[in-house]
Each structure stands twice: as structure tokens, then as C-alpha cells.
Design a protein around this motif. Structure first.
Motif, PDB file in Angstrom:
ATOM      1  N   ARG A 192      -6.750   2.520  -0.739  1.00 33.58           N
ATOM      2  CA  ARG A 192      -7.448   1.598  -1.641  1.00 33.58           C
ATOM      3  C   ARG A 192      -6.738   0.243  -1.689  1.00 33.58           C
ATOM      4  N   VAL A 193      -5.427   0.276  -1.845  1.00 36.54           N
ATOM      5  CA  VAL A 193      -4.648  -0.964  -1.915  1.00 36.54           C
ATOM      6  C   VAL A 193      -4.708  -1.709  -0.583  1.00 36.54           C
ATOM      7  N   LEU A 194      -4.593  -0.967   0.507  1.00 35.28           N
ATOM      8  CA  LEU A 194      -4.641  -1.592   1.828  1.00 35.28           C
ATOM      9  C   LEU A 194      -5.988  -2.256   2.078  1.00 35.28           C
ATOM     10  N   ALA A 200       1.071  12.105  -9.522  1.00 37.62           N
ATOM     11  CA  ALA A 200       0.285  13.314  -9.285  1.00 37.62           C
ATOM     12  C   ALA A 200       1.154  14.554  -9.117  1.00 37.62           C
ATOM     13  N   HIS A 201       2.457  14.383  -9.256  1.00 39.13           N
ATOM     14  CA  HIS A 201       3.396  15.486  -9.058  1.00 39.13           C
ATOM     15  C   HIS A 201       3.391  16.340 -10.322  1.00 39.13           C
ATOM     16  N   PRO A 202       2.644  17.464 -10.359  1.00 38.95           N
ATOM     17  CA  PRO A 202       2.375  18.167 -11.606  1.00 38.95           C
ATOM     18  C   PRO A 202       3.409  19.224 -12.012  1.00 38.95           C
ATOM     19  N   TYR A 203       4.376  19.493 -11.202  1.00 38.17           N
ATOM     20  CA  TYR A 203       5.305  20.553 -11.574  1.00 38.17           C
ATOM     21  C   TYR A 203       6.711  19.981 -11.743  1.00 38.17           C
ATOM     22  N   ALA A 234       0.831  -1.209   0.000  1.00 39.24           N
ATOM     23  CA  ALA A 234       0.000   0.000   0.000  1.00 39.24           C
ATOM     24  C   ALA A 234       0.865   1.259   0.000  1.00 39.24           C
ATOM     25  N   ALA A 235       1.894   1.269   0.813  1.00 42.42           N
ATOM     26  CA  ALA A 235       2.782   2.433   0.875  1.00 42.42           C
ATOM     27  C   ALA A 235       3.519   2.624  -0.455  1.00 42.42           C
ATOM     28  N   GLU A 236       3.987   1.529  -1.045  1.00 39.58           N
ATOM     29  CA  GLU A 236       4.691   1.633  -2.329  1.00 39.58           C
ATOM     30  C   GLU A 236       3.767   2.144  -3.431  1.00 39.58           C
ATOM     31  N   LYS A 237       2.525   1.639  -3.468  1.00 33.06           N
ATOM     32  CA  LYS A 237       1.565   2.099  -4.478  1.00 33.06           C
ATOM     33  C   LYS A 237       1.190   3.560  -4.224  1.00 33.06           C
ATOM     34  N   GLY A 238       1.132   3.951  -2.960  1.00 33.70           N
ATOM     35  CA  GLY A 238       0.875   5.352  -2.633  1.00 33.70           C
ATOM     36  C   GLY A 238       1.965   6.257  -3.172  1.00 33.70           C
ATOM     37  N   LEU A 239       3.212   5.809  -3.080  1.00 31.54           N
ATOM     38  CA  LEU A 239       4.312   6.613  -3.612  1.00 31.54           C
ATOM     39  C   LEU A 239       4.261   6.718  -5.130  1.00 31.54           C
ATOM     40  N   ILE A 260      -2.250   9.175  -0.518  1.00 33.14           N
ATOM     41  CA  ILE A 260      -2.942   8.597   0.637  1.00 33.14           C
ATOM     42  C   ILE A 260      -4.158   7.800   0.184  1.00 33.14           C
ATOM     43  N   ALA A 261      -4.916   8.333  -0.768  1.00 36.98           N
ATOM     44  CA  ALA A 261      -6.110   7.628  -1.260  1.00 36.98           C
ATOM     45  C   ALA A 261      -5.736   6.304  -1.920  1.00 36.98           C
TER      46      ALA A 261
END
Length: 128
Positions: A107-109, A46-49, A35-40, A102-103
Motif C-alpha cells: 500500500r505504501v509503495l 499484527a504480532h498477536p502472541y 514501504a519496508a519500514e511501514k511493513g515492519l 506485506i499488504a
């Protein structure tokens, strides 16, 4: 007078219960890591800049958190040695990349822990 009852198969049932519990612990620990790896991954996506310093994206990693017995915990870390960097970047220009991380982790968790709990239940009820 002594009365002794020998419950046939009780020892085996206890061993199977202990083995199922240990397997559940391993599955939950793996679920938290996943879950933590998928969150990263969601964080990076999502890092837009443009991260010119790479202080944010290059530093993203998972750390094992200190817990008490029976707890499984990981921390999604970004911002290098400055833990306040990610909130600072988000506050600057509306870059909301930690909420998707976090979302996705949640979800994965949820998915993985439900699977682990179902498997544990099957093991206890004699399934394989």
C-alpha cells in the motif's frame, strides 16, 4: 557542405531531464525503504502472541537487497538468524502477521511511487 542546427535550450532541457531522472531515482529508493519500514510496523502490530524469546519482534529490521542497476529493493527481515522462524510461528497457531506486513508495504509503495511518478512528470513538463 555542412549544415548546423542550434536548438536553443536543448542542453538545458537535457540537464533538466537528467536532474529529474536522478530525483526520481532518489524518490523511488526512499519509497522502497519507507514501504519496508511501514511493513515492519504492521508486522509488529499484527504480532498477536507473547514473544517470550524476542527472536521474532526484536529481530525485525530492513535490509538493503543486492540488485542490478536501476532496481530499488529492500527486504523485511524477522526471525533473527533463522529465516524460517516466522513461517514456523505462523504455521503453529494461525498467527498471520506476515500478510499484513506485506499488504501494508505494498500500500505504501503504491502510494509513494505514484507520487514520485507524478512529480517526475511535472518536472519533465516544466513544472516545479
Amino acid at each position: 557542405m555542412r549544415i548546423t542546427i542550434d536548438l536553443l535550450g536543448l542542453d538545458e532541457l537535457v540537464r533538466e531531464g537528467v536532474a529529474a531522472s536522478e530525483e526520481l531515482d532518489r524518490a523511488l529508493d526512499s519509497s522502497v525503504q519507507d514501504a519496508a519500514e511501514k511493513g515492519l510496523v504492521a508486522f509488529t502490530d499484527a504480532h498477536p502472541y507473547t514473544d517470550r524469546t524476542f527472536n521474532l519482534t526484536a529481530s525485525a529490521h530492513v535490509e538493503t537487497a543486492t540488485t542490478t542497476s536501476g532496481e530499488f529493493s529492500r527486504e523485511m527481515v524477522w526471525g533473527g538468524s533463522d529465516a524460517e522462524y516466522a513461517p514456523f510461528v505462523e504455521a503453529m497457531g494461525g498467527y498471520q502477521f506476515t500478510p499484513p506486513a506485506i499488504a501494508e508495504a505494498q500500500r505504501v509503495l503504491d502510494r509513494d511511487t505514484e507520487f514520485a511518478a507524478d512529480l517526475f512528470e511535472q518536472k519533465l513538463s516544466g513544472g516545479s
